[in-house]
Structures are given as C-alpha cells and as structure tokens.
Design a protein around this motif. Structure first.
Motif, PDB file in Angstrom:
ATOM      1  N   ARG B  11     -49.367 -82.932  23.854  1.00 32.14           N
ATOM      2  CA  ARG B  11     -50.642 -82.251  23.615  1.00 32.14           C
ATOM      3  C   ARG B  11     -50.557 -81.543  22.259  1.00 32.14           C
ATOM      4  NH1 ARG B  11     -55.363 -80.563  23.774  1.00 32.14           N
ATOM      5  NH2 ARG B  11     -56.080 -78.558  24.589  1.00 32.14           N
ATOM      6  N   LEU B  12     -51.535 -81.813  21.405  1.00 34.72           N
ATOM      7  CA  LEU B  12     -51.550 -81.159  20.096  1.00 34.72           C
ATOM      8  C   LEU B  12     -52.451 -79.939  20.194  1.00 34.72           C
ATOM      9  CD1 LEU B  12     -52.043 -84.346  17.860  1.00 34.72           C
ATOM     10  CD2 LEU B  12     -49.899 -83.194  18.402  1.00 34.72           C
ATOM     11  N   SER B  13     -51.875 -78.846  20.663  1.00 36.01           N
ATOM     12  CA  SER B  13     -52.754 -77.686  20.880  1.00 36.01           C
ATOM     13  C   SER B  13     -52.802 -76.774  19.662  1.00 36.01           C
ATOM     14  CB  SER B  13     -52.315 -76.906  22.117  1.00 36.01           C
ATOM     15  OG  SER B  13     -50.966 -76.558  21.988  1.00 36.01           O
ATOM     16  N   ARG B  14     -51.809 -76.896  18.778  1.00 34.13           N
ATOM     17  CA  ARG B  14     -51.797 -76.034  17.598  1.00 34.13           C
ATOM     18  C   ARG B  14     -51.746 -76.897  16.346  1.00 34.13           C
ATOM     19  NH1 ARG B  14     -47.341 -73.342  17.441  1.00 34.13           N
ATOM     20  NH2 ARG B  14     -48.092 -71.625  16.162  1.00 34.13           N
ATOM     21  N   VAL B  15     -52.911 -76.992  15.723  1.00 32.30           N
ATOM     22  CA  VAL B  15     -53.083 -77.914  14.595  1.00 32.30           C
ATOM     23  C   VAL B  15     -53.564 -77.130  13.380  1.00 32.30           C
ATOM     24  CG1 VAL B  15     -54.524 -79.809  13.763  1.00 32.30           C
ATOM     25  CG2 VAL B  15     -53.555 -79.904  16.070  1.00 32.30           C
ATOM     26  N   ALA B  16     -53.017 -77.463  12.208  1.00 33.57           N
ATOM     27  CA  ALA B  16     -53.505 -76.847  10.965  1.00 33.57           C
ATOM     28  C   ALA B  16     -54.059 -77.915  10.027  1.00 33.57           C
ATOM     29  CB  ALA B  16     -52.377 -76.084  10.271  1.00 33.57           C
ATOM     30  N   PRO B 110     -42.058 -71.173  11.653  1.00 34.58           N
ATOM     31  CA  PRO B 110     -41.137 -71.647  10.611  1.00 34.58           C
ATOM     32  C   PRO B 110     -40.764 -73.121  10.800  1.00 34.58           C
ATOM     33  CG  PRO B 110     -40.390 -69.566  11.571  1.00 34.58           C
ATOM     34  CD  PRO B 110     -41.518 -70.040  12.402  1.00 34.58           C
ATOM     35  N   LYS B 111     -40.606 -73.778   9.672  1.00 37.36           N
ATOM     36  CA  LYS B 111     -40.247 -75.200   9.649  1.00 37.36           C
ATOM     37  C   LYS B 111     -39.007 -75.454  10.508  1.00 37.36           C
ATOM     38  CE  LYS B 111     -38.935 -78.753   6.222  1.00 37.36           C
ATOM     39  NZ  LYS B 111     -39.175 -79.224   4.840  1.00 37.36           N
ATOM     40  N   GLY B 112     -39.100 -76.430  11.379  1.00 39.70           N
ATOM     41  CA  GLY B 112     -37.952 -76.810  12.205  1.00 39.70           C
ATOM     42  C   GLY B 112     -37.791 -75.980  13.466  1.00 39.70           C
ATOM     43  N   SER B 113     -38.667 -74.987  13.664  1.00 39.71           N
ATOM     44  CA  SER B 113     -38.528 -74.121  14.848  1.00 39.71           C
ATOM     45  C   SER B 113     -39.541 -74.521  15.922  1.00 39.71           C
ATOM     46  CB  SER B 113     -38.772 -72.665  14.437  1.00 39.71           C
ATOM     47  OG  SER B 113     -40.166 -72.416  14.372  1.00 39.71           O
ATOM     48  N   PRO B 114     -39.315 -74.090  17.153  1.00 38.85           N
ATOM     49  CA  PRO B 114     -40.273 -74.413  18.230  1.00 38.85           C
ATOM     50  C   PRO B 114     -41.623 -73.737  18.015  1.00 38.85           C
ATOM     51  CG  PRO B 114     -38.218 -73.475  19.110  1.00 38.85           C
ATOM     52  CD  PRO B 114     -38.178 -73.293  17.634  1.00 38.85           C
ATOM     53  N   SER B 177     -44.629 -80.851   5.938  1.00 38.89           N
ATOM     54  CA  SER B 177     -43.320 -80.943   6.603  1.00 38.89           C
ATOM     55  C   SER B 177     -42.995 -79.700   7.416  1.00 38.89           C
ATOM     56  CB  SER B 177     -42.214 -81.185   5.560  1.00 38.89           C
ATOM     57  OG  SER B 177     -41.980 -80.002   4.800  1.00 38.89           O
ATOM     58  N   VAL B 178     -43.841 -78.669   7.312  1.00 39.38           N
ATOM     59  CA  VAL B 178     -43.611 -77.429   8.070  1.00 39.38           C
ATOM     60  C   VAL B 178     -43.961 -77.614   9.553  1.00 39.38           C
ATOM     61  CG1 VAL B 178     -44.459 -75.046   8.323  1.00 39.38           C
ATOM     62  CG2 VAL B 178     -43.849 -75.910   6.063  1.00 39.38           C
ATOM     63  N   GLY B 179     -44.888 -78.510   9.844  1.00 38.87           N
ATOM     64  CA  GLY B 179     -45.293 -78.744  11.233  1.00 38.87           C
ATOM     65  C   GLY B 179     -44.287 -79.603  11.999  1.00 38.87           C
ATOM     66  N   LYS B 180     -44.429 -79.623  13.338  1.00 38.21           N
ATOM     67  CA  LYS B 180     -43.570 -80.531  14.131  1.00 38.21           C
ATOM     68  C   LYS B 180     -43.889 -81.965  13.750  1.00 38.21           C
ATOM     69  CE  LYS B 180     -42.920 -77.561  18.159  1.00 38.21           C
ATOM     70  NZ  LYS B 180     -44.124 -76.690  18.221  1.00 38.21           N
TER      71      LYS B 180
END
Lengths: 318, 318
Positions: B11-16, B110-114, B177-180
């Motif tokens: 689920r893509l609930s947090r999108v920028a 932050p990049k790479g974090s949950p 690249s900051v996003g999952k």
C-alpha cells in the motif's frame, strides 16, 4: 528603368558582426568564435601576401555573461544603448553591462557620430518559432531592407521576416543602434544555453550571404503594435497560464479576435480580446517572462524599396 | 492464473510529488503550485466534512533556484542525496543546496529508514526530445514498473520510456532516492525557463493518472551504458561541434556505428565510433553542457514484471 529612379548605395566598408550580447544565446557565440578563428587564418595568409586584412569587426559582446551562460550578469546589456544610458556620468557602482555598453559604444560608435560603424549586425536566438528575423528601428532604412531582401532571395528555404520596432532614434536601446545602420538577426526556436545545428547553420548561412544586390521591390514589414503579458496571480505575480497549444509555435500566423491565447494551469482556455487581427511573434520567449511579455503583436504591411546602383558589391563575409 | 504467481502490492500510503528540484524546469514548478492550490480547496472541504485530508505530500524542492529561475544557486540539488553527502557533518560554509538536501531528507526520509516516504516522484524537464520518461535506479522495482505500465496503457498517445541508471543504492544521488520507491518523471522537449502547455499537460495527466492496476507483462527498460561529451577545444575547453542535425531530436532511435553524431562549427560531420548499436537519450540537454554530456547511450531490454494483487487501488492523485 530610368537612372533617376536608381539610388546609389553607400559603401559599407566598416561592418561589425556581434555575438554573445546575451550570453546564453549560443548560435551567435559559437558563430563569432568560428569566424574569429577563420579570420585569424585569413589575416595570417594576407599578411604573408601583404594584402589589406578583412574589414569586418567581430565582437563577443558580453564575455562575463557568456562565461556564466546567462543572459546577463547584472542587467540586460541589450537595453543599455539609449542616448541617456551611454551619456550618463559613469560611477563605480554601475552594473557590469552598463560599463560594457560604454566600451562597445567606444569600439563601434560613438552612436550617432560620423565615426560609427556603417553597419552593426547583432546575433540573437529566441525560444520562439520565429525562423530568421531582422529586427530594426526603421522601416525605411534601405541598407537593412536591401540586405534582408538579398537574403530572402538567396536562401528561400529559411522562413524570414523583417520586424520594425517603431522607437525614436534617441530611445533606441539595443547594440545594433550604435551603427549608422543596424539590425538584430534573431533566429529560433532554440532553447537558451543550447546550440542546435540547424539554427547555427541558418545563422551562419545568413551572415555569410550578406551582400547588396540591385533588387528593388516590395518587402513585407511587421511593425510591432503591442505586447501581451501572461495572466498572473495578483499576490505572488506568478504566471497562472501558459501560451495555448493552438498558438504555441505559430509565430507570424494571424491571430484573430476570440482565438485561443492562453491555457490556464487548471485547464481553462483564455481568448484574444483585441478587436484587430494581428500577427504574433516572440511567442513564449524565455527571457521575456521577467519583462512581462508572453507574446508581441504586429501589423503587417508592404514597403516598396527602390532599386539601387551598387558602387561596390558589398560582400563582407565569405 | 495461479495465486502463487501473483504478488501482493504494498500500500502506497505516503507519497511525495516534488517540483522545482531544478528551479528553471517549469512544468513541475507550475504543476506542484497548481496541485497545492487544489489541495488547499480539498482540505478545506474535507475539514468541513470531517474527513481525512489527502495523503500526497507536495513539495517545491528548491525555492531559491525557482525564484531566480536557475537550475541551482550553488550546486546541483539533484546530486546531493548520496549517503555520504546526507550524513557528512554540516558546516556553515555548506552550499545552499546541501543544506536544503538535508531538510528534504528529514521531510521525506530519512533515506534508507522505515520512516521514509513509500514513494517519491520528482518532476523534471529536459530540452531533449524524450517524451515522458521514468528514470529509476532499479530495473526490478515492481512499484515503479507497475506505475509506468499503468501510465503507458492509460495514456498511449504520449511516448513513454523507462530508463534505468545502474547505480548502487548508496551512491544514488537524486531526490527520488530518498523514498522507499522513487523515480524522476522527465518530460521534454521544453526549453528551461519556459513552460509549454503541451508538456505541462502531459506531466499533469501523468501525475493524475498514477494508480496501480493488476497488469503483469513485459516492460521495455533502457539501461544507461555511457555518456558522450561534445568535442572540445583542448585549450579553452569550449565545444567545437553541435549535435548533428540527423541525430537532433531522435532520442531513443537506434544509433549505429558510423552514424552521424556531431557537426563541427566549421561544417564537418563526426561519426559514432562505438562498436555496439545503442539508444541515445538526453540528446542536447542544456544543463549537461557543464557536466560534459552531449548525449547518453542505453541498451534496451525486456523486463518481465509479475501480476499483482492490489489490496487497495492505490490512486493517490485525482
């Protein structure tokens, strides 16, 4: 043809070709650099053969802006050549381009004096789909009109127009106004900061084909009537619409009342509310966003130019 | 279809959605501004109706560069998101964009974090004739590939390609690249500093059509192989040739050994000396003159993406 109908054409012995007046309009920058290289070779050869060197002065007008690949550093150089600006008292806090305009005026002018260049041709690019245009302050300068007509005949595959800005000589503001005769050669579409081979080549052919021949006849002249700005947000002054897709790239195609003009960012069409059909040009020119010009509108008419007798075939670039 | 062949889609609930990462790439700037206006209205309405507000975060990435209508102020923001750059010790003398990249990393990462956004879509324009491209670091990120495939099916009249930059995650440098999951949406041709209605609308349709559907199947992926610089003068480092007219605007048309590559300013044709036929893209991109890239070359291949089961139809812009 009767002899008394034939004008004697002035000898253009002192001619300047300028590029980089706007540092990110790259066709002129690279063309003048290329001509400088060629000139160096010719000069060397002529010196060896003890001949007069070539008489065209090649100028890179705004080296600092070129170096930064920007239109200008402090202020638009091509607005710094009014009588008032050139003759104001210099100050240490003058913008770079103001200082540079005085240097160029000393080199190619002084504007309005007998010492001024016979002809100044200043090379420009536009993001608008304008083909090759001459932009001049006069619709009765036979030198410019004849040069234009010659080019039109010699390179008929390049769309070519003559634009007339009806500004008093004293108020004329651009580099080409420093010469006894002058015009901007404006070619597009080309993004600023980019050189496109087809646009570069059109400019090169244009400059190399300069010559005066004896054709008289009609020339179509587009006289600038007014500018139209983008719709803008009252608070932020940001634009709220782009040129309508039906108008984009259609420079010099007649715009009629109620034709589509803008498309707002929310998708609405805004229409041309003028009463007179006019010819749009500089449609979506990048550098004019900050000047408040989305497009300019011109009236078209025919100007009769007299036939000329050429004392010397005034080819000045080969 | 067997159930075990079907992936479950996150689920893509947090999108920028970000615009203005390069301040003179105007489609993204005006689109994000427009979406912000629309969001304001929807939020107001939803608050009145006591509903959850929309979950897409809209970002104007580089306000200072936007204000000056330049790519960047001090350094290219879209190269500031490497692991090393984001985790270096901050200093007062850091370039503006370095400071801004840390702010954006805090906001969207932050990049790479949950905690990072599920998806970051960063909007860009190019002067190259590239149509609409997704640019991503992975050729096996099913989220990006499915979004791409959905767009391709829904708006088949816009030429669309998926470009893969084969760079290790730690070395990935761009905002997306900051996003999952993340990609740049790159659309052209549009001169920088200009907004063209057709390009703006293509981007708007692209962003508004984002959704995930259950299509599996083949996706064409262009993997970047190498960059080619312009020929340059050894002393001045100025370019000495432009993209050849036969190559200009022919992004994604196969370039074969001995095909015309450049035309020098004196008129000579220079040819492609590579041994492998490859696909050119970013042909004559304005901003890459300073990076030493006249064009990039890619290898094309087919990637099979699995069918998916969608828990929630993840439309996030309407």
């Amino acid at each position: 043809m009767e002899v008394d109908e034939v004008m004697c054409f002035p000898r253009l012995s002192r001619v300047a070709v300028c590029g980089g007046t706007h540092g990110n309009e790259l066709s002129g920058v690279y063309l003048v650099r290329e001509l400088l290289k060629a000139e160096k070779k010719v000069k060397k050869k002529k010196e060896e053969e003890d001949e007069e060197p070539v008489s065209v002065q090649l100028v890179l007008s705004n080296p600092r802006a070129m170096q930064q690949c920007r239109r200008y550093v402090d202020t638009d150089l091509n607005r710094c050549f009014t009588h008032a600006a050139l003759n104001g008292s210099p100050s240490d806090s003058d913008p770079y381009e103001m200082i540079r305009s005085r240097e160029l005026n000393a080199m190619l002018g002084p504007k309005g004096s007998p010492k001024a260049m016979d002809l100044v041709c200043d090379l420009h690019n536009t993001t608008a789909n304008m083909g090759l245009c001459f932009i001049a302050y006069s619709d009765s300068d036979w030198v410019c009109l004849h040069l234009f007509r010659h080019l039109q005949r010699r390179i008929p595959d390049i769309p070519m127009r003559y634009i007339h800005f009806n500004v008093a000589r004293k108020e004329s503001y651009s580099l080409d106004s420093v010469g006894k005769h002058g015009f901007a050669m404006e070619i597009g579409p080309q993004p600023h900061g980019v050189v496109r081979s087809n646009i570069y080549t059109a400019m090169k052919v244009g400059v190399q084909t300069f010559a005066v021949r004896q054709y008289g006849g009609l020339v179509e002249v587009f006289t600038m009537v007014k500018h139209i700005d983008y719709p803008r947000d009252k608070e932020t002054h940001n634009i709220t619409a782009a040129i309508h897709p039906q108008l984009q790239d259609r420079d010099f195609c007649l715009l009629r009342p109620e034709d589509a003009l803008f498309q707002t960012f929310s998708g609405e069409t805004l229409r041309y509310k003028g009463k007179e059909p006019l010819y749009p040009f500089f449609v979506n020119e990048c550098a004019y966003y900050e000047k408040g010009i989305a497009l300019s509108l011109a009236r078209k008419r025919q100007v009769m130019i007299p036939s000329i007798r050429v004392r010397d075939t005034a080819v000045f670039c080969s």
